[in-house]
Design a protein around this motif. Sequence first.
Motif, PDB file in Angstrom:
ATOM      1  N   HIS A 121      57.173  82.617  19.852  1.00 56.08           N
ATOM      2  CA  HIS A 121      57.578  81.431  20.558  1.00 56.08           C
ATOM      3  C   HIS A 121      57.531  80.301  19.754  1.00 56.08           C
ATOM      4  O   HIS A 121      57.944  79.204  20.232  1.00 56.08           O
ATOM      5  N   TRP A 122      57.357  80.318  18.354  1.00 58.21           N
ATOM      6  CA  TRP A 122      57.052  79.446  17.354  1.00 58.21           C
ATOM      7  C   TRP A 122      58.510  78.649  17.468  1.00 58.21           C
ATOM      8  O   TRP A 122      59.727  78.941  17.297  1.00 58.21           O
ATOM      9  N   GLY A 123      58.478  77.214  17.634  1.00 59.45           N
ATOM     10  CA  GLY A 123      59.647  76.320  17.510  1.00 59.45           C
ATOM     11  C   GLY A 123      60.282  76.439  18.724  1.00 59.45           C
ATOM     12  O   GLY A 123      61.463  75.656  18.951  1.00 59.45           O
ATOM     13  N   LYS A 124      59.993  77.208  19.646  1.00 64.16           N
ATOM     14  CA  LYS A 124      60.363  77.033  21.069  1.00 64.16           C
ATOM     15  C   LYS A 124      59.370  76.638  22.108  1.00 64.16           C
ATOM     16  O   LYS A 124      59.139  75.452  22.326  1.00 64.16           O
ATOM     17  N   ASN A 125      58.729  77.533  22.780  1.00 67.34           N
ATOM     18  CA  ASN A 125      57.583  77.284  23.710  1.00 67.34           C
ATOM     19  C   ASN A 125      56.146  76.943  22.892  1.00 67.34           C
ATOM     20  O   ASN A 125      55.231  76.741  23.594  1.00 67.34           O
ATOM     21  N   LEU A 126      56.176  77.402  21.747  1.00 71.28           N
ATOM     22  CA  LEU A 126      55.166  77.143  21.196  1.00 71.28           C
ATOM     23  C   LEU A 126      55.176  76.047  19.900  1.00 71.28           C
ATOM     24  O   LEU A 126      56.063  76.006  18.905  1.00 71.28           O
ATOM     25  N   ALA A 127      54.363  74.794  20.254  1.00 74.65           N
ATOM     26  CA  ALA A 127      54.672  73.868  19.221  1.00 74.65           C
ATOM     27  C   ALA A 127      53.302  73.510  18.312  1.00 74.65           C
ATOM     28  O   ALA A 127      52.021  73.843  18.990  1.00 74.65           O
ATOM     29  N   HIS A 128      53.251  72.840  17.521  1.00 76.55           N
ATOM     30  CA  HIS A 128      52.171  72.242  16.930  1.00 76.55           C
ATOM     31  C   HIS A 128      52.076  70.694  16.566  1.00 76.55           C
ATOM     32  O   HIS A 128      51.071  69.986  16.576  1.00 76.55           O
ATOM     33  N   CYS A 129      53.289  70.043  16.946  1.00 79.16           N
ATOM     34  CA  CYS A 129      53.153  68.506  16.795  1.00 79.16           C
ATOM     35  C   CYS A 129      53.927  67.983  17.897  1.00 79.16           C
ATOM     36  O   CYS A 129      54.860  68.088  18.351  1.00 79.16           O
ATOM     37  N   PRO A 130      52.922  67.267  18.756  1.00 77.10           N
ATOM     38  CA  PRO A 130      53.590  66.342  19.953  1.00 77.10           C
ATOM     39  C   PRO A 130      54.714  65.545  19.517  1.00 77.10           C
ATOM     40  O   PRO A 130      55.493  65.256  20.606  1.00 77.10           O
ATOM     41  N   TYR A 131      54.573  64.815  18.557  1.00 74.36           N
ATOM     42  CA  TYR A 131      55.659  63.807  18.071  1.00 74.36           C
ATOM     43  C   TYR A 131      56.905  64.486  17.885  1.00 74.36           C
ATOM     44  O   TYR A 131      57.957  63.819  17.805  1.00 74.36           O
ATOM     45  N   CYS A 132      56.967  65.508  17.439  1.00 71.59           N
ATOM     46  CA  CYS A 132      58.060  66.353  17.092  1.00 71.59           C
ATOM     47  C   CYS A 132      58.811  67.096  18.459  1.00 71.59           C
ATOM     48  O   CYS A 132      60.205  66.969  18.587  1.00 71.59           O
ATOM     49  N   HIS A 133      57.778  67.421  19.337  1.00 72.07           N
ATOM     50  CA  HIS A 133      58.289  68.431  20.373  1.00 72.07           C
ATOM     51  C   HIS A 133      57.555  68.190  21.623  1.00 72.07           C
ATOM     52  O   HIS A 133      57.871  69.036  22.537  1.00 72.07           O
ATOM     53  N   GLY A 134      56.768  67.237  21.669  1.00 73.91           N
ATOM     54  CA  GLY A 134      55.990  66.877  22.907  1.00 73.91           C
ATOM     55  C   GLY A 134      56.883  66.504  23.993  1.00 73.91           C
ATOM     56  O   GLY A 134      56.579  66.974  25.395  1.00 73.91           O
ATOM     57  N   TRP A 135      57.981  65.931  23.815  1.00 71.69           N
ATOM     58  CA  TRP A 135      58.540  65.347  25.026  1.00 71.69           C
ATOM     59  C   TRP A 135      59.373  66.606  25.560  1.00 71.69           C
ATOM     60  O   TRP A 135      59.696  66.427  26.761  1.00 71.69           O
ATOM     61  N   GLU A 136      59.696  67.718  24.878  1.00 65.16           N
ATOM     62  CA  GLU A 136      60.687  68.913  25.504  1.00 65.16           C
ATOM     63  C   GLU A 136      59.649  69.750  26.254  1.00 65.16           C
ATOM     64  O   GLU A 136      60.037  70.431  27.146  1.00 65.16           O
ATOM     65  N   ILE A 137      58.279  69.445  26.064  1.00 61.23           N
ATOM     66  CA  ILE A 137      57.486  70.177  27.098  1.00 61.23           C
ATOM     67  C   ILE A 137      56.612  69.344  27.939  1.00 61.23           C
ATOM     68  O   ILE A 137      55.493  69.670  28.550  1.00 61.23           O
ATOM     69  N   LYS A 138      56.960  68.183  27.888  1.00 59.98           N
ATOM     70  CA  LYS A 138      56.386  66.915  28.873  1.00 59.98           C
ATOM     71  C   LYS A 138      56.167  67.628  30.213  1.00 59.98           C
ATOM     72  O   LYS A 138      57.100  68.149  30.819  1.00 59.98           O
ATOM     73  N   ASP A 139      55.036  67.374  30.884  1.00 64.97           N
ATOM     74  CA  ASP A 139      54.436  67.713  32.438  1.00 64.97           C
ATOM     75  C   ASP A 139      54.618  69.053  32.583  1.00 64.97           C
ATOM     76  O   ASP A 139      54.583  69.392  33.654  1.00 64.97           O
ATOM     77  N   GLN A 140      54.805  69.859  31.539  1.00 62.53           N
ATOM     78  CA  GLN A 140      54.519  71.352  31.814  1.00 62.53           C
ATOM     79  C   GLN A 140      53.079  71.691  31.741  1.00 62.53           C
ATOM     80  O   GLN A 140      52.212  70.964  31.328  1.00 62.53           O
ATOM     81  N   ALA A 141      52.557  72.950  32.259  1.00 66.13           N
ATOM     82  CA  ALA A 141      51.290  73.319  31.932  1.00 66.13           C
ATOM     83  C   ALA A 141      51.249  73.807  30.489  1.00 66.13           C
ATOM     84  O   ALA A 141      51.769  74.996  30.332  1.00 66.13           O
ATOM     85  N   ILE A 142      50.509  73.193  29.701  1.00 64.77           N
ATOM     86  CA  ILE A 142      50.368  73.309  28.251  1.00 64.77           C
ATOM     87  C   ILE A 142      48.890  74.283  27.968  1.00 64.77           C
ATOM     88  O   ILE A 142      48.038  73.521  28.314  1.00 64.77           O
ATOM     89  N   GLY A 143      49.003  75.195  27.320  1.00 63.28           N
ATOM     90  CA  GLY A 143      47.889  75.949  26.968  1.00 63.28           C
ATOM     91  C   GLY A 143      47.521  75.789  25.399  1.00 63.28           C
ATOM     92  O   GLY A 143      48.617  75.714  24.511  1.00 63.28           O
ATOM     93  N   VAL A 144      46.467  75.254  24.988  1.00 59.46           N
ATOM     94  CA  VAL A 144      46.123  74.992  23.592  1.00 59.46           C
ATOM     95  C   VAL A 144      45.385  76.166  23.017  1.00 59.46           C
ATOM     96  O   VAL A 144      44.262  76.432  23.626  1.00 59.46           O
TER      97      VAL A 144
END
Length: 318
Positions: A121-144
Motif C-alpha cells: 500500500h506504500w504510496g497509495k493508502n499508506l503515507a508518511h507525509c501529510p503535506y504530500c498526501h494528507g489531502w487524499e486521505i482526509k476525513d478517513q479512518a487513519i491508522g498510525v
Amino acid sequence: MQDVIIIGGGAAGLNAALVLGRSRRSVTVIDAGQPRNAPAHAAHGFLTRDGVAPLELTRLGRADLAPYDAHVEEGTVVSAEQIDGGFQVTLDSGAVYTSKRLLITTGLVDELPDIPGLAQHWGKNLAHCPYCHGWEIKDQAIGVIGSSDFAVHQTLLFRQWSPTITLFLNTAPQPSPTERAQLDARGIKLIEGPVAKIHSDGDAVSSVELADGSIHPVQALTTQPRFVARAGYLDGLGLVSTTTPFGVSLESDGTGLTSVPGVWAAGNVTDLSATVLAAAQGGAAAAVAINMDLMAEELAADVAAHDVAMSSAASTLM
C-alpha cells in the motif's frame, strides 16, 4: 570529459541539469528509472504541477533539457571514483563516463516496518507525509503504525487531516503522561500491542490485525519509515554519511558540497525531509555552486596562461 555528471534523474537531478545546461555546461544525467515516488499516483505541493504523476513529471523535466547540452543516459551506476582531472563513473552496462564535477541526486530508500501486507500500500493508502498526501486521505479512518520515537508526533500531525485517528503503538515507545493527555484531548484512540498483519479489500486497506488476533477497521495508514540514502555505489569516493533518528544521508554544506572536493549532493540523498519542490530547489542551488566552482578554476587557468604569455612577450622585446 563532461563538465558535470549527475547521478539520479529525479526532480533534484533534472533541475540541476536544466540550470547547468542554461549555464552552457555540458551535462550527462545518469538515471536508473526508479524514482522514490514512483508508487504514488501523484506528486503534490509543486506549484503548477500539483497532482502530476511522478513519471510524467520526470518526462516533462527531461523534455526541458532538449535545447541544452544536457542529456539523460539510462542505466545504474555501480561505481564512482576520482581520476586525474575529475571523476569516472561506471554503469552496470560497462559504459564509462568522465566529468570534471559530480552531483549526487539518487534520493533515498524507504525502509518500512516488516509487517505482512503493509508494503503493497506504500504510496497509495499508506503515507508518511501529510503535506504530500494528507489531502487524499482526509476525513478517513487513519491508522498510525508506530515504529519510532516520533509516533505520537506523527499521530498528532495527521489529526489535522482527519478527526478519526488510531495510534497502533506497535514497536513505538510508550507515550509519556503528557503525550497521553494530548492524544486524549484530540480524541485519538491508542491501541497497544504489536501489529501482526495488514488486511486489504482489493487494492484498499481494510483493517489492522494485532498479534493478539484482534482486528481493527481502517481506511488508510501512515507510518514512519527509516530513510536511507542511495549511496552504496559511492564507497570508492570516501563520502561522509550522517546518521539521525530518521535515517542515513550524505553529509553536505548549504550549497550541497560534500566532504570530497568536486562532489555535490542534492535532494533526499542529503536532505531526508525534502519534498519534491525542495529537492528541485536543492538541485538548482547545487548547480549554481558547481558552475561557480568551474568558473573559478577556468579563471585561474586563464590568468596563469595570460601571465605566461605576457612574460614571454616581455622577454622577446628585451
